[in-house]
Design a protein around this motif. Structure first.
Motif, mmCIF file in Angstrom:
data_model
loop_
_atom_site.group_PDB
_atom_site.id
_atom_site.type_symbol
_atom_site.label_atom_id
_atom_site.label_comp_id
_atom_site.label_asym_id
_atom_site.label_seq_id
_atom_site.Cartn_x
_atom_site.Cartn_y
_atom_site.Cartn_z
ATOM 1 N N SER A 315 3.744 -0.340 -0.631
ATOM 2 C CA SER A 315 3.940 1.107 -0.726
ATOM 3 C C SER A 315 2.974 1.859 0.187
ATOM 4 O O SER A 315 3.340 2.880 0.775
ATOM 5 C CB SER A 315 3.757 1.570 -2.175
ATOM 6 O OG SER A 315 4.711 0.968 -3.018
ATOM 7 N N VAL A 316 1.739 1.376 0.292
ATOM 8 C CA VAL A 316 0.769 1.999 1.213
ATOM 9 C C VAL A 316 1.294 1.924 2.641
ATOM 10 O O VAL A 316 1.242 2.905 3.397
ATOM 11 C CB VAL A 316 -0.608 1.307 1.109
ATOM 12 C CG1 VAL A 316 -1.524 1.759 2.245
ATOM 13 C CG2 VAL A 316 -1.271 1.620 -0.224
ATOM 14 N N GLN A 317 1.818 0.758 3.006
ATOM 15 C CA GLN A 317 2.356 0.598 4.373
ATOM 16 C C GLN A 317 3.573 1.498 4.598
ATOM 17 O O GLN A 317 3.725 2.098 5.658
ATOM 18 C CB GLN A 317 2.728 -0.870 4.613
ATOM 19 C CG GLN A 317 3.123 -1.186 6.044
ATOM 20 C CD GLN A 317 2.004 -0.915 7.031
ATOM 21 O OE1 GLN A 317 0.846 -1.175 6.710
ATOM 22 N NE2 GLN A 317 2.336 -0.386 8.187
ATOM 23 N N GLU A 318 4.439 1.628 3.591
ATOM 24 C CA GLU A 318 5.611 2.509 3.719
ATOM 25 C C GLU A 318 5.198 3.963 3.876
ATOM 26 O O GLU A 318 5.766 4.697 4.691
ATOM 27 C CB GLU A 318 6.506 2.341 2.487
ATOM 28 C CG GLU A 318 7.248 1.012 2.449
ATOM 29 C CD GLU A 318 7.937 0.780 1.109
ATOM 30 O OE1 GLU A 318 7.877 1.697 0.254
ATOM 31 O OE2 GLU A 318 8.522 -0.296 0.925
ATOM 32 N N GLU A 319 4.191 4.381 3.081
ATOM 33 C CA GLU A 319 3.691 5.760 3.199
ATOM 34 C C GLU A 319 3.117 6.002 4.586
ATOM 35 O O GLU A 319 3.305 7.074 5.183
ATOM 36 C CB GLU A 319 2.606 6.013 2.134
ATOM 37 C CG GLU A 319 3.114 6.070 0.707
ATOM 38 C CD GLU A 319 3.797 7.391 0.393
ATOM 39 O OE1 GLU A 319 3.452 8.414 1.002
ATOM 40 O OE2 GLU A 319 4.703 7.383 -0.470
ATOM 41 N N LEU A 320 2.408 5.019 5.118
ATOM 42 C CA LEU A 320 1.811 5.153 6.455
ATOM 43 C C LEU A 320 2.886 5.238 7.524
ATOM 44 O O LEU A 320 2.795 6.057 8.451
ATOM 45 C CB LEU A 320 0.887 3.958 6.715
ATOM 46 C CG LEU A 320 0.055 4.003 8.001
ATOM 47 C CD1 LEU A 320 -0.844 5.232 8.028
ATOM 48 C CD2 LEU A 320 -0.777 2.733 8.149
ATOM 49 N N ASP A 321 3.930 4.437 7.404
ATOM 50 C CA ASP A 321 5.035 4.481 8.371
ATOM 51 C C ASP A 321 5.746 5.835 8.337
ATOM 52 O O ASP A 321 6.103 6.389 9.377
ATOM 53 C CB ASP A 321 6.035 3.359 8.080
ATOM 54 C CG ASP A 321 5.457 1.979 8.362
ATOM 55 O OD1 ASP A 321 4.425 1.902 9.043
ATOM 56 O OD2 ASP A 321 6.037 0.989 7.869
ATOM 57 N N THR A 322 5.941 6.369 7.125
ATOM 58 C CA THR A 322 6.582 7.685 6.981
ATOM 59 C C THR A 322 5.734 8.766 7.616
ATOM 60 O O THR A 322 6.244 9.650 8.324
ATOM 61 C CB THR A 322 6.803 8.012 5.481
ATOM 62 O OG1 THR A 322 7.556 6.962 4.884
ATOM 63 C CG2 THR A 322 7.539 9.330 5.319
ATOM 64 N N TYR A 323 4.428 8.700 7.378
ATOM 65 C CA TYR A 323 3.520 9.703 7.958
ATOM 66 C C TYR A 323 3.550 9.640 9.485
ATOM 67 O O TYR A 323 3.605 10.665 10.158
ATOM 68 C CB TYR A 323 2.092 9.476 7.454
ATOM 69 C CG TYR A 323 1.069 10.261 8.229
ATOM 70 C CD1 TYR A 323 0.877 11.619 7.987
ATOM 71 C CD2 TYR A 323 0.303 9.657 9.231
ATOM 72 C CE1 TYR A 323 -0.038 12.357 8.714
ATOM 73 C CE2 TYR A 323 -0.613 10.382 9.955
ATOM 74 C CZ TYR A 323 -0.789 11.732 9.694
ATOM 75 O OH TYR A 323 -1.692 12.458 10.428
ATOM 76 N N ARG A 324 3.509 8.427 10.023
ATOM 77 C CA ARG A 324 3.520 8.278 11.495
ATOM 78 C C ARG A 324 4.808 8.822 12.091
ATOM 79 O O ARG A 324 4.797 9.431 13.169
ATOM 80 C CB ARG A 324 3.342 6.802 11.853
ATOM 81 C CG ARG A 324 1.910 6.319 11.700
ATOM 82 C CD ARG A 324 1.804 4.830 11.931
ATOM 83 N NE ARG A 324 0.422 4.370 11.865
ATOM 84 C CZ ARG A 324 0.059 3.100 11.774
ATOM 85 N NH1 ARG A 324 0.997 2.151 11.729
ATOM 86 N NH2 ARG A 324 -1.203 2.762 11.722
ATOM 87 N N ALA A 325 5.921 8.620 11.385
ATOM 88 C CA ALA A 325 7.200 9.151 11.874
ATOM 89 C C ALA A 325 7.170 10.678 11.910
ATOM 90 O O ALA A 325 7.633 11.304 12.874
ATOM 91 C CB ALA A 325 8.339 8.657 10.996
ATOM 92 N N GLN A 326 6.598 11.287 10.847
ATOM 93 C CA GLN A 326 6.493 12.753 10.819
ATOM 94 C C GLN A 326 5.541 13.254 11.906
ATOM 95 O O GLN A 326 5.793 14.272 12.548
ATOM 96 C CB GLN A 326 5.996 13.205 9.441
ATOM 97 C CG GLN A 326 7.008 12.985 8.327
ATOM 98 C CD GLN A 326 6.438 13.299 6.956
ATOM 99 O OE1 GLN A 326 5.285 13.000 6.673
ATOM 100 N NE2 GLN A 326 7.254 13.902 6.102
#
Length: 620
Positions: A315-326
């Motif tokens: 979940s931490v990695q998914e949150e980080l990927d979402t943030y980077r996309a934004q």
């Protein structure tokens, strides 16, 4: 209290009255998990200081005191009155102050000509620490005085035991005063929990006896919450289950508490200045201490604090990927806004993206806060992961789960104890104690000597084993040992995302274990009491008798049991939702039954069917 013991003003635009907050260590621990420095400032607290610190006079400002009514604190308050430190004094005592100490404060105020400045004196009955919306602990300062060791040590005197019980009862009484509820107390016989129950019952009855001054009548009652419902209060004794506190856990919050410095919802970690070692002869590099607050405002924490650690890492990695996309989207829009040229295509693209960029910029503070929380959990999860890998905590957790669920073991206990790379001496001792506690038959003397030799070679201290041997012998005589039910774990396949080379949390070498739902002994006790399972009368008659329940463990609880109770409550809420849904269908259901029968209906017969129908959906 922070608004001078008056109801807060409804007009939020009104300027707060500026004041000073003076607390002792007990008051600091109570306030710390509840309010941040910013929230205190919003309430008009310009300065918050410890009572026994060196404080300069601020003669034009009122002071709110929040302290325990101890001799030292009373003496210091009297000294403040003599020194005329503040404009006015609002004295709030965490527990009830005695008559003699109150007279000491009055005498000091009279001698200092400061009677008019002592504006209010309140017993707040707040001698407990609220860590979460549904979790509290008694104290943080001097907690070893009411610990399991303090209660169960062999040389304890009767006077010491009485003092410990009085301390626990005072805090529990404060808890129920704050809750505004008189509980229904249930406890086991013949142990410390029964002593607490008897004393708490006596204190509650004495307070209820005087209707005019009772803390549980009139305005003191919680508004409507428990007016007609008394909560069930389950007092469990730590001796009912000694294996769970020793158990290596696998959920996020419990792991943080086990392997990191985590107290009062705050985790403190030491981080090195860099990976390179200091040159020979040079002063070693100083370690940086970082502090992180894990609060209810953190949505990621609220969602994942009870999740298995591998799930948290993903979940931490998914949150980080979402943030980077934004973040990449904002950068792309900024680049588009800098387009040169006068052609129509460029102008059209510019106008189309203006609204998107405006929206992105307006959400920038939210994005920055999201990045802060991602960094927080990345650092905390990385620190936990380092402990898991270096100590092989996944192996310990899986093995202990199999021991507690009586499953087949795929590795010898001696092999793990003898493995120099598997954990610390404390890890090895915890594992062996769980084996010793949960074993149906104690190991033979020869086997025990072999285990002792291996533990000593691993650097373990055998004094815990000697205590548990005596404890288990006594438990067998007193009652049946705890049953841990069908627990165990289920290994899953490879991680879907965190095994990627770009991931910050590389879980390679760590088992992806999923917990099976099961009730621990403390949860099972609560379940039996709430559902009246020991009663021969049908469960469905009493199924909604208890709406609220509070569980307290004399001798100390832990985050494993807390999470187990939270999961149990979620199941109950799920069942209750479906019960309510099917209750709405019952009239239709009963009418349909009546229509389908050819003989006159027997009401009692159909009432029985109705109750069975309700019971079926609630229990399952």
């Amino acid at each position: 209290m922070l608004n001078f013991n008056a109801a807060p003003l409804k007009n939020t635009a009104a300027e707060p009255v500026w004041k000073v907050l003076i607390y002792d260590r007990f008051g600091q621990d109570i306030i710390s998990p509840l309010l941040s420095v910013k929230e205190l400032r919003d309430m008009g607290i310009t300065l918050h200081l410890l009572l026994h610190s060196d404080r300069d006079p601020i003669p034009d400002v009122p002071a709110v005191y929040f302290v325990m009514p101890t001799e030292e604190n009373i003496d210091r308050i009297c000294q403040d009155l003599r020194n005329q430190l503040y404009e006015s004094y609002f004295l709030n005592f965490i527990s009830a102050i005695s008559r003699s100490k109150l007279e000491d404060v009055a005498s000091a105020a009279l001698a200092a000509n400061a009677v008019a400045q002592v504006t209010k004196v309140y017993d707040q009955y707040l001698n407990f620490i609220t860590l979460e919306d549904d979790m509290f602990t008694l104290c943080h300062q001097n907690k070893e005085l009411i610990s399991y060791h303090a209660i169960n040590r062999a040389d304890i005197q009767d006077t010491d035991m009485e003092a410990i019980m009085d301390t626990i009862v005072d805090s529990l009484f404060c808890f129920f005063v704050t809750l505004g509820a008189v509980p229904i107390i249930r406890c086991p016989r013949g142990n410390a929990a029964e002593m607490v129950a008897v004393k708490l019952d006596k204190k509650l009855r004495e307070n209820l006896r005087d209707a005019r001054n009772s803390l549980f009548t009139g305005e003191n009652m919680a508004a409507g919450q428990f007016s007609f419902q008394r909560p069930l209060f389950v007092l469990a004794d730590r001796n009912v289950d000694m294996a769970t506190p020793l158990h290596h856990t696998w959920t996020y919050q419990a792991l943080i508490h086990d392997v990191l410095d985590y107290e009062l919802n705050r985790v403190v970690m030491e981080e090195g200045a860099g990976p390179e070692p200091s040159p020979a002869g040079a002063r070693p590099k100083k370690k940086n201490r970082k502090t992180y607050d894990l609060t209810a405002a953190d949505k990621f924490w609220q969602k994942h604090k009870g999740s298995p650690f591998p799930e948290v890492a993903e979940s931490v990695q998914e949150e980080l990927d979402t943030y980077r996309a934004q973040e990449d989207e904002v950068k792309r829009l900024k680049c588009i806004m800098g387009l040169e040229g006068e052609d129509e295509g460029a102008i059209s693209m510019l106008s189309d993206n203006t609204a998107k960029l405006t929206s992105a910029v307006s959400s920038l503070p939210e994005l920055l806060e999201k990045k802060r929380l991602i960094d927080l959990h990345t650092n905390v999860a990385t620190a936990v992961l380092n402990h898991i890998k270096s100590r092989k905590l996944d192996v310990y957790f899986e093995y202990e789960e199999k021991l507690m669920s009586k499953s087949t073991l795929d590795k010898s206990l001696l092999d793990i104890i003898s493995d120099p790379d598997a954990g610390t001496p404390e890890d090895k001792m915890r594992l062996f104690l769980i084996y010793y506690i949960t074993a149906q038959q104690a190991p033979s003397e020869s086997d025990l000597e072999q285990y002792k030799t291996a533990l000593l070679d691993a650097g373990c201290d055998l004094s815990p084993l000697n205590y548990i041997k005596q404890w288990k012998a006594f438990t067998k005589m007193a009652a049946t040992p705890a049953n841990y039910g069908n627990s165990g774990v289920k290994p899953m396949g490879l991680f879907s995302r965190v095994m990627n080379s770009g991931s910050q949390l590389v879980m390679e070498g760590v088992k992806n274990l999923v917990l099976k739902q099961h009730n621990l002994p403390v949860t099972r006790i609560l379940d039996n009491l709430m559902e009246m399972k020991s009663n021969p009368v049908s469960v469905c008659v009493y199924v909604f008798a208890v709406f609220q329940a509070i569980v307290f463990v004399v001798g100390g609880g832990n985050y494993i049991e807390y999470q187990n109770l939270v999961d149990y409550a979620k199941v109950l809420q799920y069942c209750e939702y479906y019960c309510e849904y099917y209750c709405k269908l019952l009239p239709v259901f009963c009418v349909q039954l009546l229509r389908n029968v050819s003989h006159p209906p027997h009401i009692r017969h159909y009432e029985g069917k109705q109750l069975c129908f309700l019971s079926l959906f609630h229990v399952r």
